[in-house]
Scaffold this motif. Structure first.
Motif, short mmCIF file in Angstrom:
data_model
loop_
_atom_site.label_atom_id
_atom_site.label_comp_id
_atom_site.label_asym_id
_atom_site.label_seq_id
_atom_site.Cartn_x
_atom_site.Cartn_y
_atom_site.Cartn_z
N GLN A 98 0.83 -1.21 0.00
CA GLN A 98 0.00 0.00 0.00
C GLN A 98 0.86 1.26 0.00
OE1 GLN A 98 -3.13 0.39 2.98
NE2 GLN A 98 -2.75 2.59 3.04
N GLU A 99 1.88 1.28 0.86
CA GLU A 99 2.73 2.47 0.95
C GLU A 99 3.50 2.68 -0.35
OE1 GLU A 99 3.79 2.42 5.71
OE2 GLU A 99 4.70 0.95 4.40
N ASN A 100 3.90 1.57 -1.00
CA ASN A 100 4.57 1.69 -2.28
C ASN A 100 3.66 2.33 -3.32
OD1 ASN A 100 7.36 0.59 -3.12
ND2 ASN A 100 6.73 -0.79 -1.48
N ILE A 118 -7.43 4.01 -2.60
CA ILE A 118 -6.71 4.23 -3.86
C ILE A 118 -5.87 3.01 -4.19
CG2 ILE A 118 -5.00 5.66 -5.03
CD1 ILE A 118 -5.80 7.96 -3.24
N ALA A 119 -5.14 2.51 -3.17
CA ALA A 119 -4.27 1.36 -3.40
C ALA A 119 -5.07 0.16 -3.87
CB ALA A 119 -3.49 1.02 -2.13
N VAL A 120 -6.22 -0.09 -3.24
CA VAL A 120 -7.04 -1.24 -3.63
C VAL A 120 -7.53 -1.07 -5.07
CG1 VAL A 120 -9.22 -2.43 -3.20
CG2 VAL A 120 -7.75 -1.78 -1.29
N GLY A 127 -4.96 -6.59 -11.56
CA GLY A 127 -5.36 -7.97 -11.33
C GLY A 127 -4.96 -8.54 -9.98
N LEU A 128 -4.79 -7.69 -8.98
CA LEU A 128 -4.49 -8.19 -7.64
C LEU A 128 -5.59 -7.70 -6.70
CD1 LEU A 128 -0.66 -7.41 -7.43
CD2 LEU A 128 -1.70 -9.67 -7.66
N ASP A 129 -5.74 -8.38 -5.55
CA ASP A 129 -6.76 -7.91 -4.62
C ASP A 129 -6.13 -7.41 -3.32
OD1 ASP A 129 -6.27 -10.05 -2.94
OD2 ASP A 129 -7.69 -11.33 -4.02
N SER A 130 -7.00 -7.00 -2.41
CA SER A 130 -6.50 -6.29 -1.23
C SER A 130 -5.73 -7.20 -0.27
CB SER A 130 -7.68 -5.66 -0.49
OG SER A 130 -8.61 -6.66 -0.15
N SER A 131 -5.67 -8.51 -0.55
CA SER A 131 -4.94 -9.38 0.38
C SER A 131 -3.44 -9.09 0.39
CB SER A 131 -5.18 -10.85 0.01
OG SER A 131 -4.67 -11.10 -1.27
N VAL A 132 -2.92 -8.45 -0.66
CA VAL A 132 -1.48 -8.18 -0.68
C VAL A 132 -1.11 -6.81 -0.10
CG1 VAL A 132 -1.09 -9.64 -2.70
CG2 VAL A 132 -1.54 -7.20 -3.02
#
Ligand SMILES: Nc1ncnc2c1ncn2[C@@H]1O[C@H](COP(=O)(O)OP(=O)(O)O)[C@@H](O)[C@H]1O
Ligand SMILES: [Mg+2]
Lengths: 253, 262
Positions: A98-100, A118-120, A127-132
């Motif tokens: 998220q910080e990145n 915003i990050a999500v 193609g990625l979800d909020s788990s990362v």
């Protein structure tokens, strides 16, 4: 013709080794421009000159008709209008995903909303979800790092995107995934994209226009669909991937 | 045969030129650093995390080395002093030696090993993996974001660490003095307090601030200018530790002889 970027007679040497030799190229707005060329032909140096990470010896670069130089890049807020995907992703290891992704946003003081939203949102686009969201770069695979880096590059809705060898070092399937993402992202953000690569499959997939670099200058430019009928022996040799032809590999280079 | 005559002056000339070039580069780096230091923004969050990393996390190393240094100093002074029946100066010499010299120098050298190395390796890795370039493309000045917080944190931390090292070092001398050399506790403490003056401690703390600057600045400088991949990271780390250590010892002599002798 509306050009986002005009590069005029750019030259750069390191010591007595000349890397860019009076390179000129104009980039049209809302096109995907791919620059191909062998390793060591100066593709990365060209990008770094545009980004102001290396200073060219001579020549000019114009961004939206304004000249780009050391002083001016800050004045016209150049960096908040561009996004760059580095070859090795270049994620900050000490910051989580998220910080990145939102790293550049704080400085815009924007009211785009909550940083994690915003990050999500950007993660979804790659193609990625909020788990990362709270993982660190070292906990991600190479392909995932590239995607997060892509999310960071588009986080500020840039009008100009740069991709340095986006598919190098990825397996063919992941490379294709990244190619598709780049196409989607370009369409969605409505940005101009400049990609440098030596991967012809990738070039064909993402390019509207292709230019070929050889010995620090552009030796061919044209529409991507014309690349096979260029009648240029250098281009033909490069897309065939043959060691026979006018391009001589200097093994000492 | 004739051309060999030139080898010696040529070698000397080349190293002198190379030294001038690096002094010039360090001066330019310092100028950039200084301009970033006096203009906003200051990254408070980075500063705090560097204070923890450079200051707080160095406590165990500094404490242990200070304790043993104080202890061994007491032993040596006792042995040396007994040769002319002056065993009683142990407490005084431990106190002065630790506060004026050994506290700051030992803490500085330990930090050169611990902090210069890690700062330099970290920043050099960021350089070779293009993270520093990425900072610039995200509208962030790497000098402000990376260098200023580290140097400030070291300049703030080292004097505080030295106060602690002074106390622990004197305590090391006290433990050895009373437990193994047979001094009486009350008189050891009294001798210590009698001899120490405010300016002894202050001179040590000023040295500490200078050493803190050297440690962080050398780590940052060598890391920031690292080239040549993984090998370059190793080389800049070595250079950072070696140059920081030499500069600490050299500046210690200069500070002592110019400022703190009278
Ligand atoms: N900072 C630098 N210092 C010296 N030489 C460099 C530097 N950056 C690139 N080069 C040289 O410039 C040439 C082109 O490099 P680059 O642009 O990275 O090639 P590529 O087309 O594969 O991206 C290479 O021969 C490289 O050695
Ligand atoms: Mg490259």
């Amino acid at each position: 013709m509306d050009h986002v970027l005009k590069i005029n007679e750019l030259s750069k040497s390191f010591g007595d080794k000349s890397v860019l030799n009076g390179l000129s190229i104009d980039i049209e707005r809302n096109t995907s421009q791919v620059i191909i060329g062998g390793s060591g032909t100066g593709k990365s140096v060209l990008l770094k000159c545009i980004l102001g990470l290396i200073e060219a010896d001579s020549g000019e670069i114009y961004f939206n008709q304004q000249i780009l130089d050391k002083k001016n890049r800050a004045e016209i807020d150049f960096y908040s209008k561009i996004g760059m995907l580095f070859q090795g992703a270049a994620l900050f290891d000490s910051l989580n995903v998220q910080e990145n992704i939102t790293f550049g946003i704080k400085k815009l003081e924007s009211n785009l909303g909550n940083l994690s939203d915003i990050a999500v949102d950007k993660l979804k686009k790659v193609g990625l979800d909020s788990s990362v969201l709270h993982l660190y770069p070292s906990e991600l695979s190479g392909g995932m790092q590239k995607r997060v880096a892509l999310a960071r590059a588009i986080a500020r809705n840039p009008e100009l995107l740069f991709f340095d060898e986006p598919t190098t070092g990825l397996d063919p399937i992941m490379a294709d995934v990244i190619n598709n993402l780049i196409n989607e992202v370009i369409d969605e953000v409505g940005a101009t994209a400049i990609t440098i690569t030596h991967d012809m499959d990738s070039a064909k997939k993402i390019a509207d226009k292709i230019s070929m670099l050889y010995k620090g200058a552009v030796i061919w430019s044209g529409d991507a669909k014309d690349i096979h009928s260029s009648n240029n022996p250098y281009v033909d040799q490069f897309i065939e991937g043959s060691s026979e032809g006018p391009i001589k590999i200097n093994l000492n280079d | 045969m004739y051309k060999y005559i030139y080898i010696i002056p040529e070698t000397i000339g080349r190293s002198v030129l190379r030294m001038c070039a690096s002094i010039g580069r360090i001066a330019i780096f310092f100028y950039d650093f200084f301009m970033c230091l006096i203009t906003p923004p200051i990254y408070i969050k980075s500063l705090l995390s560097q204070l923890v990393r450079i200051g707080y996390n160095s406590l165990p190393v500094i404490g242990l080395t200070a304790f043993f240094t104080g202890g061994v100093l007491a032993l040596q002074i006792y042995v040396g002093g007994s040769r002319f029946n002056a065993e009683n100066i142990v407490a005084s010499i431990v106190a002065l030696g630790i506060t004026r010299e050994l506290g700051p120098v030992i803490a500085g050298l330990m930090l050169a090993g611990r902090v210069s190395a890690s700062i330099s390796a970290e920043i050099a890795t960021m350089r070779v993996t293009e993270q520093i370039d990425a900072l610039i493309t995200l509208s962030t000045n790497p000098m402000k974001y990376l260098i200023v917080p580290r140097v400030l944190a070291a300049v703030i931390s080292l004097p505080i660490l030295v106060i602690i090292a002074d106390i622990i070092g004197i305590m090391g001398g006290f433990v050895v003095g009373t437990k193994s050399l047979g001094f009486i506790e009350q008189s050891y403490i009294k001798n210590t307090l009698d001899i120490i003056e405010f300016r002894d401690v202050i001179s040590g703390l000023i040295k500490a601030a200078v050493f803190g600057f050297i440690v962080a600045f050398m780590g940052c400088y060598h890391g920031y200018n690292s080239t040549g991949g993984a090998q370059g990271v190793g080389r800049s780390t070595t250079l950072a530790v070696v140059s920081a250590s030499i500069l600490i010892l050299a500046s210690n002599y200069i500070l002592t002889s110019l400022v703190f002798t009278n």
